[in-house]
Each structure stands twice: as structure tokens, then as C-alpha cells.
Design an enzyme around this catalytic site. Structure first.
Site, PDB file in Angstrom:
ATOM      1  N   ALA A   1       0.820  -1.204   0.000  1.00  0.00           N
ATOM      2  CA  ALA A   1       0.000   0.000   0.000  1.00  0.00           C
ATOM      3  C   ALA A   1       0.856   1.256   0.000  1.00  0.00           C
ATOM      4  O   ALA A   1       0.638   2.182  -0.792  1.00  0.00           O
ATOM      5  CB  ALA A   1      -0.931  -0.003   1.210  1.00  0.00           C
TER       6      ALA A   1
ATOM      7  N   GLU B   1       0.235  -7.388   7.879  1.00  0.00           N
ATOM      8  CA  GLU B   1       0.894  -8.388   8.714  1.00  0.00           C
ATOM      9  C   GLU B   1       0.927  -8.037  10.196  1.00  0.00           C
ATOM     10  O   GLU B   1       1.076  -8.928  11.033  1.00  0.00           O
ATOM     11  CB  GLU B   1       2.332  -8.605   8.204  1.00  0.00           C
ATOM     12  CG  GLU B   1       2.332  -9.142   6.781  1.00  0.00           C
ATOM     13  CD  GLU B   1       3.705  -9.192   6.154  1.00  0.00           C
ATOM     14  OE1 GLU B   1       4.089 -10.246   5.655  1.00  0.00           O
ATOM     15  OE2 GLU B   1       4.398  -8.166   6.158  1.00  0.00           O
TER      16      GLU B   1
END
Lengths: 705, 214
Positions: A515, A664
Site C-alpha cells: 500500500a 501483517e
């Protein structure tokens, strides 16, 4: 309209841009570009031994099976570039030849390929390929291979295998409070819902590959290398990806074989791995053995801080899971030690799975911190606060932003942490033992290279193009928001096109950099276009590189996990009643999709704490669990109430967008919080993940009825 | 040195490999292939009449064809997904005569005359089914691969609940259970979502059950 600053578009909880396509079944995945009649079907045949040599392959029956078009083995496969090079800086761009050797390197190693007019015919014929092997003994057991483990020099992410500050051994020996604990984590599998699949077609020298991949430019380079052709001749298309979680960073023989089959037959060929093949032909997360030693003074300040890990990689590979990477940056301590050792096994490749390193390293480290808190008779939240640091403890630089303490405090307040009873096995609810646990979260943050194109169309709309992927993370959505925000246009006037190597190159999706990296490129392209509109510019390119992240600072996202579990008094079944994750992850680009990412990661924490494990059958070198009935991932009923909170964190020294990765961070520490809650509920210290009921029974028998 | 072979294939006898190209994908020996003409006549197919998304269709199918592959590979209805092909993930869930089933575990020839609804059939006149809209609104999806199966499962779940069916977590199977979050989660546990959008999926189903915005 002009007076309202449209910067508000970034961060809004907009519905997923591709949501409508996905809920109507019209998002097209790799295997879905052609139907029977217009494409031939390929099926991969997998080796049934763990190590050895192929003596003979009898393909006569398969060749003569109805409508079989091609049977490929080592005896007739075309010449390809040998696998590797193993030390290529981008390991996902290695050559990935198929059927080029008579060696079997692991159970499930591809040994034949059958193409037929239909899937049923190819599947039936694949079962007729008879293979004679000369099996050889292999090394399949991590623990047994421990003594032969080597210092890998570097770990994934290119950090050093070992680090040391001060004099760990002396400080540990003299610490008034010590924890010396060994933890083990099992082999885990990414298990994306969409099996790895490819459809390949040639036009002259041009190869078009529809494949399910997290990356675009790497498989393009890799296939070009495999076939010794310029990479301009290879086009990768991957518009929608049914999950990756690291397993679709590499490309696999489905791509190679589909391309060879299509070339040979002069027509498109498509190949999907079977679910068992996804387990043993793609990558997995290494099992690990971790030795954590913590020494502290009576106030709970760490004086000695050490984590050592043993991991495996495939015999022919170099990957080292960076298990102790999180420890290097999580807590302050004057005397420090981390060490990675790597054994080579005759197993499929180990490689990235959601948060390689942190995801399992924090299971050991954060459970050891819980043990230390208990030994000190100190609240586990307070212990973590006392060892917080504003500068990177092993690198001479401050964190660009670090709000671990705020996350812990906010989480403790929201979760009702003050109701936790420190003495284990104190809280009962009918047949359930109830406990609370906490753990810290950290995940390193990086930028990669990417370029994006922004184009003003004749109708005034903006088209954004880049060879990025959306693996379910929300790339289409956040890139739309970034473009709309920068161009000061409504989101419905922006079209984002991804997943095609004809678009400007990006590093793709992985390592939570997607991103920030692709978003920064879109930001740069749109800024340039906007500035040039007045002078007639209609198209621009914008780029970002790793250097756009200020090297004077250490970059990571932080958070705190809280979990409440209940444990069945009689059976040892663990239920997660509720989880809370509080995260400081910079600027949130879409509050809705970012929350979904965090819930996903936290749910993977449930998997690592309670469910997910694979083991190797040492007779055959095969993973024992080869399907989703035996390899347990969390299902809906396994998940309790999930709450996610994002702290309002500005990251002025972060990348151009000021965002951090969210894909994550949610898994990092989540499993440890659950394991610590199990201890609080029962008194059991399970150091061998996951906490299946059998491991709890001995403790439960000691409790009062 | 490049080698060149004239490849025979059942499709044509064209030569695919020129010596001029950089690509050296020539086979080390001629490929194995079968004599297609001899086989074609002996291939058994079965004519199956299905009603899919209110359309009556007749298909000539290899009797081994699963309902899932009939939908995806013959009818081009690729909204129904193949996640495991062995009945363990739920991505292939479709609605047959009102009940949800794993379409990978059943042969197409077993469904002559059956009414099959796939994810494509839930859209009416271009409008999303309320369940589809709720999944978008609640972000009950990420990668989207399990999503059609989740939605078909969810639609059938509401019908099952309305009919009074109990589940594993129903305390008293003699009474009609309220559709709590625990009931929804239990009844949706045949549909794996590795992205783990589970709480959002539950919220979407709860929303539709409570008559939320369409």
C-alpha cells in the site's frame, strides 16, 4: 467544493471498489479466462517419494488415454534454464524449469505433466503415468538436523544472522530473575483459497500468462529467464488473486508447464494445482525451535535479552526465516543476543508466510515475557511498558514513530485488563476456565520501488495504471482514494487498473509494503499530473524508491493484542471469546479495509495458537496434512468477538503517504496473547505450538474439580 | 544449438518452432500424443438437462464431470469457485432445489431436472441480492475467492433457519432457535475464508436477517 479540503478521501471507510464484482462472481481469477473447447487442461503429476531418482516413467497408458494431447516428462521436456540462480537478489525472479531432472528433491516434486481436451480426461490420464523410483534416505526432521545447522550469514530481509550488544552471557548469569525457555512452532501453510493456477497462450514469440500471483515483474523476469527469452516477450496478467499470504510471491511450475504446453500444442493451456499440491508443491513456513533467555532486575528491567532460532530451508535453497528480527527492535536491554541457525532438509521450499519472522518469533518472545512477568509478580502490561524504548536498541537511530506504550495502555483500558486475576486458574464460568492474555505487536516497515501512470481521459476521468496486485488487501480501493484525493475528484471519476506487466512496474504485494509503495507512486503521478494540467499535460508517471523512507530513522508499526479465552475443564478445548488489537500503523488509508486486514491477522493468531500445524512423515518425507480437513485453519465458529482500534498516529518521518503496512501487523503477537491467556486460565505453560487439547489435559487433571 | 521438430497434434500438424526465434522451447523428443480420431467415437457422454439460474439448459457431459466443473468449464459460470475440489472449503457452494451443497462433491449427471442457483443467479435485473449488498457494506470479503460460496451459503442458511432447523450450537433442538451470532458462525463454518472476514460475514448475515438495508 473548492473550499473543502478533499484530503479527507484518504482514510474514509469506503466500500471495497471491487466488492460488487466479487459478490456477483464477475471478478476473473487466473483459471477463468477460457472454458472447455477453447483451452486445453493440464494436470501436474507429483512425486510419491521424498528423495531419490526417477528410474523409469511409463507413459504409454497415459498417452493412449482418450483425448490426451501431451504427456511431458524428463524424457521429452524442452531445454530450459536450470533452476536459480539461487543467490539472485530477487529470488522470485529465478528460473523455474519443470521436468528438467531425474532427481526428486522433495515429496510432491513435479515429475510429469498431462494435457488433454478436458479436465476429467487430463486427471484420469495423469493417474495412469507409472513411475519407478530409486528412493534415497532424506533428512526431514528439523530437530534431528539441528546439530548440522549452519550460520546462514544473512536472514530474509538481508539482516545479519547474529547480533550481539554488551555481554549477554555474563548479564544473564548474574540476573536476579531469569527465564530460560524453549519454544517450538510447527510447519505452517499459507493455504490461500484460490489454488495456484495459470493459463498460458502464445502469439508468435509473445507469451501471455494469466496467473495467480502477488508479484508481476518478478514472474515476468523469471519466466523469461526460464525460457531464455527477453522479458518484453512475457506478459503477466493477474487482475484478481484469491489470496496469497506469501505463497504467491514465487511463481511455480504451473506457470512453466502451462507455457510449455501452450507452446507445444499451439493453443492455450491452463493448469491449476490440486489442493494437496498447494500443500506440498508451493512454499510453507518453516518449523522453528526457539531458545529465549531473559534476565531482569527485580523492577522488571531487562538486563539480558536473548533469542536464538533454528529453522529449515529446502536442501537447494537459501531462505532463512528472520525469527529474531522482532526481538531486535521490540524492547530495550543493555545486553543482547540474537542468533539464527538454518538446517537444510529434503522438504519443499520454506519461504514467506504472513509476517515471516515476527509471526513466529513473537510467539516465543512474547510468551517468554509473560513468563518473566509471572516470575517477577509484575503485571504483563507493566513489564512491557518498563522495557519500552524510543530508539532502535540495536541500531543507532530513533524510531520514526513508535506508540507501543500508548497501544498497551489504550488496550488495557478498553479490554478491562484491570479485571484480570494474576493467579492462574482463578476464574471459572460453569465448565470453563477463563483467562486473559496480552502481547506486543511489531512489524518492520519498508518501502520498495514502484512507478504509476496517471492519465486524464477525454471525459475528464482519471485512469491510474500500475503493475500492482490486489490480493484481497484492498489495493484497488486505497489507490482509488489516493488518486481521487490528490486530483480532488470524486472517487467514481477514478479508474484504477492493476495486475498487468504492460503497466509501469511495481514491487507488487508482499511484506506489508504494497500500500505504501504503490500508493506513494500513485500520489507522485497524480501530483505531477495535477500540477501539469494547466500547461496541457494529460499523462504523467510517478515513482517511489526505498530511499524515500528516511534512513535516519527505524521504521515499524506497533500494537498490542489482548485476548480472553476459556478452556473446557474436562476436554481442554480452547475457545477465544474476544480479542482486541490496538494498532499504531501511521496513516490509515481506508478505515474499513484496514480493519479487515487486522481482523484477518488476528484470526491467523488464533490459527497459530490453537490450530495450525503440519508434520512430516519421516518414512516418506511427506507432509501428513495435505488438505483443509486435516490442516486446520480457523473457521467462522473459531472466532469470537473481534475489536480493532487504530491509534491516530502521524508518521512525519515515514514515506510520502505517512502510512505503514497493515497486512501483517495483526498477526504479530496475536497468537502469544492467546497462549498467555491460556496460561492465565489454566496455569499451563505450553511451549510447543499450537495448544491442542491433548497438551492441556495433564494440567487440567491437577486442578480442583 | 537449437533443435527443431515438426510436432503433430490432434489439432493440426503445424510446425510451432521456428529456428529464428530466441525462444528455444523445442521438445527434447517428439511429444507423446494419442490418436484422437480413434478415440472420439468411443467417448461416452451423457445428455443432462439442468435448470441453472432459471434457464433450462441441455449439456452433453463426460459423466465424470462434477456439477462445479459443469458450471465453470461448460457454462462459463465461473462465479462458483474451486478451492479444494474435495468438499472441505465451501468455495463451490451453490443452491440446489433450495438447499446449499458443495458442487464439487456431486456429479452434474445427478442433477437432471434440478433447479440450481449460483452466485450469478442472485442478481435480479442488475440489482444485488440483499445478501450481496450486505457483504459489500460490511466488507465480508477480501480476496473474494470464497465469497460467492459464502453468499450462497448465507442465503440458504436464512431459509434453513426460517424452516426451524437446529444447529450444533442450538441449546434446545425442540425449539426454534434465535439466529444469534453464534448460530450464524456455526452454520457458516463449512465455508472457509482464509482472509478471515468472519466477523464481517456474520454482521452481513445478521443485517439481512434483521431486514437491513437492501
Amino acid at each position: 467544493m473548492a473550499e473543502s479540503k478533499r484530503a479527507d478521501v484518504i482514510g474514509l471507510p469506503l466500500d471495497r471498489i471491487d466488492g460488487r464484482l466479487k459478490v456477483t462472481g464477475r471478478a476473473t481469477y487466473a483459471f477463468e479466462y477460457a472454458t472447455q473447447g477453447s483451452v486445453a487442461y493440464g494436470v501436474i503429476v507429483s512425486a510419491a517419494i521424498g528423495k531419490g531418482r526417477i528410474l523409469r516413467i511409463d507413459t504409454r497408458d497415459a498417452q493412449h488415454a482418450p483425448r490426451v494431447l501431451l504427456v511431458l516428462t524428463k524424457d521429452n521436456a524442452p531445454p530450459q534454464t536450470p533452476w536459480g540462480p539461487v543467490d539472485l537478489p530477487d529470488r522470485f525472479a529465478r528460473a523455474e524449469p519443470a521436468l528438467d531432472t531425474d532427481e526428486v528433491l522433495y515429496f510432491g516434486f513435479p515429475v510429469a505433466f498431462v494435457v488433454a481436451e478436458t479436465f476429467e480426461q487430463a486427471t484420469a490420464a495423469a493417474a495412469m503415468v507409472r513411475i519407478q523410483y530409486d528412493p534415497m534416505p532424506g533428512d526431514y526432521d528439523l530437530h534431528a538436523a539441528g546439530p548440522s545447522a549452519e550460520n546462514p550469514g544473512r536472514i530474509d530481509g538481508n539482516g545479519p544472522a547474529d547480533s550481539a550488544v554488551g555481554d549477554f552471557e555474563s548479564a544473564f548469569a548474574s540476573a536476579p530473575v531469569q527465564i530460560d525457555a524453549h519454544y517450538t512452532t510447527p510447519h505452517q501453510h499459507q493455504a490461500p483459497m484460490e489454488p495456484h493456477a495459470t493459463m498460458a497462450a502464445w502469439e508468435g514469440e509473445m507469451l501471455t500468462v494469466h496467473t495467480s500471483a502477488q508479484l508481476t515483474t518478478s514472474p515476468q523476469e523469471g519466466l523469461a529467464r526460464t525460457f531464455n527469452t527477453p522479458k518484453e516477450n512475457v506478459r503477466i496478467i493477474t487482475r484478481y488473486v484469491g489470496g496469497g499470504f506469501g505463497s504467491k510471491l514465487p511463481y511455480y511450475v504451473d506457470a512453466t508447464l502451462a507455457a510449455i504446453g501452450a507452446r507445444t500444442l499451439g493453443r492455450p493451456v491452463k493448469v491449476a494445482m490440486t489442493r494437496p499440491q498447494v500443500f506440498y508443491t508451493t512454499t510453507h513456513r518453516t518449523a522453528s525451535e526457539q531458545h529465549v533467555r531473559l534476565g531482569a532486575d527485580r523492577d522488571g528491567r531487562l538486563t539480558a535479552y536473548g533469542q536464538e532460532a533454528l529453522v529449515h530451508c529446502a536442501r537447494f535453497d537459501l531462505f532463512t526465516e528472520p525469527v529474531c528480527d522482532a526481538a531486535r527492535r521490540l524492547y530495550a536491554a543493555p545486553n543482547r543476543l540474537t542468533r539464527h541457525r538454518r538446517a537444510k532438509l529434503d522438504l519443499p521450499r520454506s519461504d514467506s508466510m504472513r509476517a515471516p519472522g515476527e509471526a513466529i518469533g513473537l510467539l516465543g518472545l512474547e510468551c517468554a515475557m509473560d513468563e518473566l512477568a509471572e516470575a517477577l509478580d509484575l503485571d504483563p502490561v507493566e513489564l512491557r511498558l518498563r522495557n519500552d524504548t524510543s530508539s532502535d536498541p540495536e541500531q543507532d537511530r530513533p524510531f520514526a514513530s513508535r506508540h507501543l506504550a500508548e497501544a498497551l495502555r489504550e488496550g488495557a483500558a478498553r479490554f478491562g485488563w484491570n479485571k484480570r486475576v494474576a493467579k492462574p486458574a482463578s476464574v471459572r464460568d460453569r465448565r470453563w476456565l477463563v483467562g486473559l492474555g496480552v502481547a506486543s505487536a511489531i512489524r518492520g516497515d519498508i518501502l520498495q520501488s514502484a512507478t504509476a501512470r496517471a492519465r486524464l481521459e477525454n471525459d475528464g476521468k482519471i485512469t491510474i495504471e500500475l503493475a500492482m496486485t490486489d490480493i484481497g488487501t484492498g489495493s484497488y480501493t486505497i489507490l482509488t482514494q489516493i488518486a481521487a484525493d490528490t486530483m480532488e475528484l470524486p472517487v467514481d471519476r477514478v479508474t484504477v487498473r492493476l495486475g498487468d506487466t504492460r503497466f509501469p512496474p511495481t514491487a507488487g504485494s508482499g511484506g506489508s509494503f504494497g500500500a505504501a509503495t504503490s500508493g506513494s507512486a500513485v500520489l507522485a503521478a497524480c501530483r505531477k499530473l495535477k500540477a501539469g494540467l494547466a500547461s496541457g499535460m494529460t499523462e504523467s508517471l510517478g515513482s517511489v524508491t526505498p530511499a524515500d523512507l528516511d534512513e535516519a530513522y527505524s521504521h515499524a508499526g506497533f500494537g498490542a493484542h489482548f485476548a480472553e479465552v476459556c478452556v473446557d475443564r474436562d476436554t481442554g478445548e480452547v475457545r477465544v471469546r474476544r480479542m482486541l488489537g490496538v494498532f499504531a500503523a501511521g496513516r490509515i488509508l481506508n478505515a474499513k479495509t484496514a480493519r479487515s486486514q487486522m481482523i484477518g491477522g488476528m484470526t491467523w493468531g488464533i490459527g497459530s495458537a490453537l490450530l495450525e500445524e503440519n508434520h512430516v512423515d519421516s518414512r516418506f518425507g511427506s507432509f501428513i496434512n495435505q488438505d483443509l480437513a486435516n490442516y486446520h485453519v480457523a473457521v467462522n465458529a473459531d472466532v469470537g468477538a473481534m475489536e480493532v482500534v487504530f491509534l491516530d498516529e502521524a508518521d512525519p518521518h515515514g514515506g510520502p503517504l505517512g502510512s505503514k503496512g497493515v497486512g501483517e501487523l495483526g498477526i504479530c503477537g496475536a497468537g502469544a496473547a492467546i497462549m498467555n491467556a491460556i496460561h492465565n486460565a489454566t496455569g499451563a505453560r505450553i511451549r510447543d505450538f499450537p495448544a491442542t487439547p491433548d497438551k492441556l489435559l495433564a494440567t487440567l487433571e491437577t486442578l480442583d474439580p | 544449438m537449437e533443435r527443431e521438430f515438426a510436432l503433430r497434434s490432434p489439432i493440426s500438424r503445424r510446425r510451432f518452432f521456428g529456428t529464428a526465434g530466441v525462444t528455444t522451447l523445442a521438445l527434447a523428443s517428439p511429444p507423446a500424443f494419442a490418436d484422437a480420431t480413434a478415440q472420439t467415437s468411443s467417448l461416452p457422454t451423457v445428455n443432462v438437462r439442468l435448470t441453472v439460474n432459471a434457464r433450462q439448459l441441455a449439456l452433453d457431459l463426460d459423466p465424470r464431470t462434477t456439477l462445479l466443473d459443469a458450471l465453470r468449464e461448460h457454462l462459463g459460470l465461473t462465479g462458483t469457485k474451486k478451492g479444494c475440489d474435495q468438499g472441505q472449503c465451501g468455495a463451490c457452494t451453490v443452491i440446489v432445489n433450495g438447499q446449499r451443497i458443495n458442487s464439487c462433491l456431486t456429479l452434474a449427471v445427478m442433477h437432471a431436472g434440478d433447479e440450481i442457483t449460483t452466485i450469478e443467479g442472485l442478481v435480479e435485473d442488475g440489482d444485488l441480492h440483499p445478501m450481496q449488498a450486505a457483504f459489500v457494506r460490511h466488507d465480508g470479503l477480501q480476496c473474494g475467492y470464497c465469497t460467492p460460496g459464502q453468499i450462497c451459503s448465507a442465503v440458504a442458511l436464512l431459509a434453513e433457519h426460517k424452516a426451524g432447523w437446529p444447529s450444533h450450537v442450538t441449546a434446545d433442538v425442540a425449539t426454534r432457535p434465535a439466529l444469534t451470532d453464534a448460530e450464524i458462525a456455526e452454520r457458516m463454518s463449512g465455508n472457509i475464508c482464509r482472509c478471515s472476514a468472519y466477523p464481517n460475514i456474520v454482521a452481513a448475515i445478521r443485517d439481512v436477517n434483521e431486514g437491513g438495508r437492501a
